[in-house]
Scaffold this motif. Structure first.
Motif, mmCIF file in Angstrom:
data_model
loop_
_atom_site.group_PDB
_atom_site.id
_atom_site.type_symbol
_atom_site.label_atom_id
_atom_site.label_comp_id
_atom_site.label_asym_id
_atom_site.label_seq_id
_atom_site.Cartn_x
_atom_site.Cartn_y
_atom_site.Cartn_z
ATOM 1 N N ALA A 112 0.818 -1.208 0.000
ATOM 2 C CA ALA A 112 0.000 0.000 0.000
ATOM 3 C C ALA A 112 0.856 1.264 0.000
ATOM 4 O O ALA A 112 0.446 2.304 -0.537
ATOM 5 C CB ALA A 112 -0.928 0.001 1.214
ATOM 6 N N LEU A 113 2.040 1.178 0.595
ATOM 7 C CA LEU A 113 2.937 2.326 0.687
ATOM 8 C C LEU A 113 3.913 2.402 -0.489
ATOM 9 O O LEU A 113 4.928 3.097 -0.420
ATOM 10 C CB LEU A 113 3.714 2.270 2.006
ATOM 11 C CG LEU A 113 2.841 2.349 3.269
ATOM 12 C CD1 LEU A 113 3.681 2.091 4.511
ATOM 13 C CD2 LEU A 113 2.130 3.695 3.361
ATOM 14 N N GLY A 114 3.600 1.676 -1.552
ATOM 15 C CA GLY A 114 4.445 1.715 -2.742
ATOM 16 C C GLY A 114 5.707 0.904 -2.635
ATOM 17 O O GLY A 114 6.646 1.082 -3.413
ATOM 18 N N ARG A 115 5.754 -0.044 -1.661
ATOM 19 C CA ARG A 115 6.956 -0.841 -1.427
ATOM 20 C C ARG A 115 6.747 -2.320 -1.781
ATOM 21 O O ARG A 115 7.484 -3.174 -1.312
ATOM 22 C CB ARG A 115 7.373 -0.761 0.048
ATOM 23 C CG ARG A 115 7.678 0.641 0.560
ATOM 24 C CD ARG A 115 8.874 1.253 -0.174
ATOM 25 N NE ARG A 115 9.499 2.343 0.559
ATOM 26 C CZ ARG A 115 9.045 3.596 0.592
ATOM 27 N NH1 ARG A 115 7.910 3.892 -0.027
ATOM 28 N NH2 ARG A 115 9.690 4.533 1.249
ATOM 29 N N GLY A 116 5.750 -2.615 -2.585
ATOM 30 C CA GLY A 116 5.452 -4.010 -2.897
ATOM 31 C C GLY A 116 6.605 -4.745 -3.541
ATOM 32 O O GLY A 116 6.798 -5.940 -3.323
ATOM 33 N N ASP A 117 7.398 -4.036 -4.330
ATOM 34 C CA ASP A 117 8.504 -4.700 -5.037
ATOM 35 C C ASP A 117 9.804 -4.687 -4.249
ATOM 36 O O ASP A 117 10.849 -5.101 -4.750
ATOM 37 C CB ASP A 117 8.726 -4.051 -6.408
ATOM 38 C CG ASP A 117 9.085 -2.568 -6.313
ATOM 39 O OD1 ASP A 117 9.036 -2.014 -5.194
ATOM 40 O OD2 ASP A 117 9.398 -1.964 -7.360
ATOM 41 N N THR A 118 9.759 -4.227 -2.987
ATOM 42 C CA THR A 118 10.966 -4.236 -2.153
ATOM 43 C C THR A 118 10.935 -5.357 -1.118
ATOM 44 O O THR A 118 11.864 -5.483 -0.329
ATOM 45 C CB THR A 118 11.128 -2.895 -1.418
ATOM 46 O OG1 THR A 118 10.147 -2.772 -0.385
ATOM 47 C CG2 THR A 118 11.010 -1.721 -2.377
ATOM 48 N N ILE A 119 9.869 -6.141 -1.120
ATOM 49 C CA ILE A 119 9.727 -7.217 -0.146
ATOM 50 C C ILE A 119 10.684 -8.355 -0.485
ATOM 51 O O ILE A 119 10.772 -8.787 -1.639
ATOM 52 C CB ILE A 119 8.271 -7.723 -0.106
ATOM 53 C CG1 ILE A 119 7.355 -6.606 0.426
ATOM 54 C CG2 ILE A 119 8.127 -8.964 0.760
ATOM 55 C CD1 ILE A 119 5.882 -6.941 0.360
ATOM 56 N N THR A 120 11.402 -8.842 0.511
ATOM 57 C CA THR A 120 12.375 -9.917 0.305
ATOM 58 C C THR A 120 11.837 -11.285 0.724
ATOM 59 O O THR A 120 12.385 -12.307 0.315
ATOM 60 C CB THR A 120 13.654 -9.644 1.103
ATOM 61 O OG1 THR A 120 13.341 -9.588 2.502
ATOM 62 C CG2 THR A 120 14.283 -8.321 0.679
ATOM 63 N N ALA A 121 10.792 -11.306 1.557
ATOM 64 C CA ALA A 121 10.283 -12.580 2.067
ATOM 65 C C ALA A 121 8.856 -12.388 2.566
ATOM 66 O O ALA A 121 8.470 -11.302 3.006
ATOM 67 C CB ALA A 121 11.161 -13.087 3.212
ATOM 68 N N MET A 122 8.084 -13.456 2.508
ATOM 69 C CA MET A 122 6.735 -13.472 3.066
ATOM 70 C C MET A 122 6.278 -14.922 3.156
ATOM 71 O O MET A 122 6.861 -15.814 2.524
ATOM 72 C CB MET A 122 5.762 -12.671 2.205
ATOM 73 C CG MET A 122 5.557 -13.237 0.808
ATOM 74 S SD MET A 122 4.450 -12.234 -0.210
ATOM 75 C CE MET A 122 2.928 -12.345 0.724
ATOM 76 N N HIS A 123 5.243 -15.173 3.911
ATOM 77 C CA HIS A 123 4.716 -16.530 4.008
ATOM 78 C C HIS A 123 4.010 -16.920 2.719
ATOM 79 O O HIS A 123 3.231 -16.153 2.165
ATOM 80 C CB HIS A 123 3.742 -16.619 5.182
ATOM 81 C CG HIS A 123 3.000 -17.918 5.248
ATOM 82 N ND1 HIS A 123 3.648 -19.129 5.216
ATOM 83 C CD2 HIS A 123 1.675 -18.192 5.329
ATOM 84 C CE1 HIS A 123 2.751 -20.098 5.285
ATOM 85 N NE2 HIS A 123 1.550 -19.554 5.344
#
Length: 422
Positions: A112-123
């Motif tokens: 939502a904060l425009g950082r979707g493509d900076t995520i390195t990991a998630m479940h």
């Protein structure tokens, strides 16, 4: 890694200083290689009958009452500090550029904060990429790709060193409660890699692990989102999305019928009909932030706790007016087949919701702000079609296209906020 790359990474990491309580701080250590990110595990449905892993939403989107407001700048004009339970105060010189997440309410906040493509990991990244894109489809000019990320349901310290994220948008109290992590492990990563900054036990106001007992604070979904936005210095994006959320809640409040005219309802989740989990819609925590505002009656009248396995006989005895199918938007789910299974069963077919064909899809309970907006809209139409317009016929595929004059929030405004076009 080249010398120039290593210098850039260290400079970037020096911009974040971690503190909690006694304000542990220091230089955050270096840059390690990325490592593979091909884990394709699926969600653990045994945890609560839904994916894996609040108070009721009041629409305010603000927090008060603290002596030092979250996001208050420190004395140095070059730094700012943000406080969140249970991680305490984190001091920043610049916003984080790469983000480790574990649960999807945090991943959605970053998105939502425009950082979707900076995520390195998630479940379960492949699973949630597919699910979230069912909704992103309706946001013009917005894209999301979580495929190929490291699946962080049971993260290892070695992998966190390797990912070398600028911030761990995850709750250490949750991790020490679920995994074989101690507080010393949390502090090691917080000091040597980057700070922890997240809150997950607000999901259902669960008790923290012993290491974090006594000072844990619970937040609504949008309260936590505001604090996360301060950490990323994205207050303008937050304010725009919060205004959309507040407008949506205002519309809901204005049109809700009297309590005597509200339906009874239950949310169900199951991979198959052999084990059906039932959820009530107003229990504490942000897992119900999309159903709490509607005040629907608990079909079980308080006799069956949320997250309980039930059979058709129990459901018939409760006889809900509306059934909400959690995971109904999962790619590959055939909602028509699921409805037919209820209609063809001699017991389930007698349930009022089944007879009146009031069986509807839901997305996920571990929602962030973007999914919350869609789920508030869909739940309004599913529970109160006379007040908010009928929910379209849906069996599979993306969130249905709703005529603009029947939408309860502005898709373009949300898309512009995500894209930073405010």
């Amino acid at each position: 890694m080249s010398n120039d790359e290593e210098t850039d990474a260290i400079t970037r990491r020096e911009a974040i200083v971690y503190g909690s309580g006694a304000a542990v701080s220091g230089l955050l250590a270096g840059c390690l290689s990325g490592g593979d990110s091909t884990d394709s595990s699926t969600p653990d449905e045994s945890a609560d009958g839904t994916e894996t892993p609040a108070e009721s939403e009041d629409g305010s989107g603000t927090r008060d009452g603290s002596e030092t407001p979250e996001g208050t700048p420190t004395e140095s004009a070059e730094t700012y500090s943000v406080t969140m339970s249970p991680t305490g105060t984190v001091e920043f010189e610049s916003p984080p550029e790469t983000v480790f997440t574990r649960l999807t309410h945090h991943a959605d906040m970053a998105f939502a904060l425009g950082r979707g493509d900076t995520i390195t990991a998630m479940h379960a990244p492949e699973y949630y990429d597919g699910l979230w894109n069912q909704f992103v489809e309706r946001l013009p000019g917005v894209s999301l790709d979580w495929t190929g990320l490291y699946s962080s349901w049971q993260p290892s310290k070695e992998k966190l060193y390797s990912l070398d994220s600028d911030i761990h948008l995850a709750d250490p109290a949750w991790i020490t409660k679920q995994d074989k992590w101690g507080k010393d492990d949390i502090e090691e990563i917080g000091t040597n890699v980057s700070p922890w900054f997240g809150n997950s036990l607000s999901d259902r106001h669960a008790e923290p692990s012993e290491a974090y007992a006594g000072d844990y604070e619970y937040y609504t979904l949008w309260e936590q989102f505001e604090i996360v936005a301060e950490a990323f210095q994205e207050q303008e994006r937050y304010s725009e999305l919060a205004a959309v959320h507040e407008g949506l809640l205002s519309t809901i409040d204005e049109k809700l019928p009297a309590e005597s005219k509200r339906p009874s309802a239950v949310m169900l989740a199951s991979a198959d009909l052999d084990e059906i989990y039932a959820y009530t819609l107003s229990n504490p925590g942000f897992l119900t932030s999309h159903t709490q505002p509607f005040g629907a009656k608990d079909a079980f009248d308080g006799e069956v706790p949320t997250n309980t396995v039930v059979d058709f006989e129990t459901l018939l005895e409760a006889d809900p007016d509306v059934i909400l199918f959690l995971g109904g938007f999962e790619p590959g789910t055939d909602l028509g087949k699921r409805r037919e299974a209820f209609r063809s069963d001699p017991v389930a077919s007698k349930i009022t919701a089944v007879q009146n064909d009031q069986m509807y899809p839901q997305g996920a309970r571990y929602q962030g702000p973007i999914l919350n907006l869609f789920q508030l809209e869909m739940t309004a139409k599913q529970l109160y079609p006379d007040q908010f317009g009928e929910w379209p016929s849906y069996e599979s595929g993306p969130y249905p296209e709703i005529p603009e004059d029947e939408q309860l929030f502005d898709r373009q405004r949300v898309a512009d906020a995500i894209n930073g076009e405010i």
